[in-house]
Scaffold this active site. Sequence first.
Site, PDB file in Angstrom:
ATOM      1  N   LYS A 184       0.824  -1.085   0.097  1.00 31.77           N
ATOM      2  CA  LYS A 184      -0.111  -0.029  -0.051  1.00 31.77           C
ATOM      3  C   LYS A 184       0.675   1.263   0.092  1.00 31.77           C
ATOM      4  O   LYS A 184       1.990   1.218   0.158  1.00 31.77           O
ATOM      5  CB  LYS A 184      -0.817  -0.116   1.095  1.00 31.77           C
ATOM      6  CG  LYS A 184      -0.150  -0.071   2.630  1.00 31.77           C
ATOM      7  CD  LYS A 184      -1.301  -0.036   3.608  1.00 31.77           C
ATOM      8  CE  LYS A 184      -0.465  -0.090   5.122  1.00 31.77           C
ATOM      9  NZ  LYS A 184      -1.385   0.060   6.150  1.00 31.77           N
ATOM     10  N   TYR A 195      14.263  31.209   6.985  1.00 33.57           N
ATOM     11  CA  TYR A 195      12.959  31.608   7.634  1.00 33.57           C
ATOM     12  C   TYR A 195      13.017  31.905   8.938  1.00 33.57           C
ATOM     13  O   TYR A 195      13.076  31.067   9.723  1.00 33.57           O
ATOM     14  CB  TYR A 195      11.772  31.042   7.148  1.00 33.57           C
ATOM     15  CG  TYR A 195      11.471  30.978   5.470  1.00 33.57           C
ATOM     16  CD1 TYR A 195      11.214  32.231   4.980  1.00 33.57           C
ATOM     17  CD2 TYR A 195      11.517  29.910   4.780  1.00 33.57           C
ATOM     18  CE1 TYR A 195      10.778  32.176   3.580  1.00 33.57           C
ATOM     19  CE2 TYR A 195      11.123  30.011   3.294  1.00 33.57           C
ATOM     20  CZ  TYR A 195      10.610  31.309   2.846  1.00 33.57           C
ATOM     21  OH  TYR A 195      10.316  31.288   1.537  1.00 33.57           O
TER      22      TYR A 195
END
Length: 365
Positions: free
Chosen positions: A41, A259
């Site tokens: 999956k 940042y």
Amino acid sequence: MTEPTPIGHGGRLIIDLAALRANWRILARAAECPETAAVIKADAYGCGIARAAPALWAEGCRTFFVAHLSEALTAREAVPEAAIYVLNGFPPGRAPAYRGAGLRPVLGSREEIAEWAAANRAEGVTRPAALHVDTGMNRLGLSVPEGLALAGDPVVAEAGIDLLMSHLVSAEVAHDPLTDHQAAEFARVRAAYPGLRASLANSSGDFLPSCRADLARPGYALYGGNPRPGRDNPMRPVVRLEAGILQIREVAAGETAGYNARWTAPGRRRLATLSIGYADGYPRSSTGRGEAVVGGVRCPFAGNVSMDLIILDVTEAPDEALVRGAPATLIGDGLDLDAVGRNAGTIGYEILTNLGRRYERVYRD
């Protein structure tokens, strides 16, 4: 070994299919079950169903588990003859799509069982499915009393149930009493369905004798994750992630990087900017804790992980490793999946399944 080619924009994801196949063999031996399946999956945990499934099929794996119909259809193209189970059951009215591709839903409610049985009757062909009984997760599946009450009901045969399964809550936790409770509950239900194949063991459960049944279904460990946290990892690493250095600069003491100026240089430092960020699936939560390996040296992140870029403090790295396009390793060279997950405040599963779409993918076998 030849020198790696320079890395351009984005990262380079190297997936070792030989290691994947070796891990399946290791898990099959550990499980001591008549059959070992593979959970593929989330696009084979980020490694790519189209490449991982055929490699496992070539190694002898014949049964696969996915979560969604879309994954199952991709798997069917990759391994046309495999048994493919869809863990999340099936949405109302979608039985024809499953049947057309020869897929097997994992049925977890009376409604799903009845709808699949009705589809079998309407077609005049009994197509197989699995029955999921919940033993402690409280997520999907019939309760244990519901599972026991259903035993002997003609609808079980009408629905083509060929596999009984449950899902372990915390098999990776050593000596967790909940695992013993689940194994005992599953044994009770299994006794009510004599002759039906059963599956309980996941990656960690493969190493627990109490969880052995007819079919093991490992997932995370196939891709190199440690199924026994706190102990040596018996699995081979499958995934290696590298990102190219875009630029090197020197900063003086007191200068900031990234940042919000989250990092301040404690002295004169050398910084390298990598072409990778959270848009590539590398967690922003790694800020302040993340590392990459440059020239054999672990180098800490400097400042926030941004959308497309990561800054490293490479002051201790050798000069010859600090050239434009040279690789920095974000998974590999001692930084395994579980370590990267811890540095991000999450788990290796999340790191794997978030591997980005922008990477150059290189498969080795």
